[in-house]
Write an enzyme that holds these catalytic residues in place. Structure first.
Site, short mmCIF file in Angstrom:
data_model
loop_
_atom_site.label_atom_id
_atom_site.label_comp_id
_atom_site.label_asym_id
_atom_site.label_seq_id
_atom_site.Cartn_x
_atom_site.Cartn_y
_atom_site.Cartn_z
N CYS A 102 14.96 58.55 -73.63
CA CYS A 102 16.25 58.03 -74.07
C CYS A 102 17.25 59.15 -74.34
O CYS A 102 17.54 59.95 -73.47
CB CYS A 102 16.03 57.13 -75.29
SG CYS A 102 17.44 56.14 -75.79
N HIS A 103 17.76 59.25 -75.57
CA HIS A 103 18.70 60.30 -75.95
C HIS A 103 18.00 61.60 -76.32
O HIS A 103 18.66 62.60 -76.60
CB HIS A 103 19.57 59.83 -77.12
CG HIS A 103 20.58 58.79 -76.76
ND1 HIS A 103 20.22 57.49 -76.51
CD2 HIS A 103 21.92 58.86 -76.61
CE1 HIS A 103 21.31 56.79 -76.22
NE2 HIS A 103 22.36 57.60 -76.28
#
Length: 194
Positions: free
Chosen positions: A120-121
């Protein structure tokens, strides 16, 4: 195969599943996972967030998740004591990447070619550490333009997929845990016999 010692760097509002699931799964197969956060000590907690794409909205919603307990003290860790690194996503990476010690630690893992799983991030941390130049990776689609600008070969994948490039395994979001963790275990040399 000897159990491995794995470091997971988290911060407040780390994505709940992206911290909890790898921690529990890797511990279940016999590895030790130390969870740390800057300026926090073992047995303290970070707040987690649950991200969900729902109702055909343009981006994910965020709800408060669990309190995630840290197992080690950030100020006492050294990369040489660990075999691999995990970087979960959520909102935590946007503030963790401002911490010089976090970035230096990530650079040490990468320089030593140790397995790194990012989701993800979490790739924002690798980007800030300049560890993605020339690497093929995936991450949350909103991070894709940043990854490209940072010299990564960003590939948009479905949320349940993962990509491996050398010591790095990456996935867009927590639905990718089965593939991400399977590939990470291969990088660790872990065999699961059925």
């Amino acid at each position: 195969m000897a159990p491995k010692k794995i470091l997971m760097i988290v911060g407040d509002f780390v994505e709940d599943y992206e911290a909890m699931v790898p921690f529990q799964a890797l511990t279940m197969v016999g590895h030790t996972v130390d969870t740390v956060s800057p300026d926090k000590k073992a047995k303290e907690t970070v707040a987690t967030a649950i991200h969900e794409e729902e109702n055909n909205e343009q981006t994910y919603s965020e709800k408060r998740g669990h309190a995630f307990t840290l197992t080690a003290t950030f100020s006492s860790i050294k990369s040489k004591d660990y075999d691999a690194l995990i970087l979960p996503g959520g909102r935590a990476p946007e503030h963790l990447r401002l911490n010089k010690k976090v970035i230096e630690l990530i650079q040490e893992f990468n320089k030593d070619n140790k397995p790194i799983a990012a989701i993800c991030h979490g790739l924002q941390l690798l980007l800030t550490a300049d560890c993605l130049r020339g690497k093929t990776c995936t991450g949350y689609k909103a991070v894709g333009p940043d990854l490209k600008l940072g010299g990564a070969n960003y590939v948009e994948k479905n949320a349940d997929e993962a990509i491996v490039d050398g010591n790095l395994v990456s996935s867009p979001a927590w639905p990718g845990h089965p593939q991400l963790l399977s590939e990470f275990l291969k990088l660790l040399g872990t065999q699961i016999l059925l």
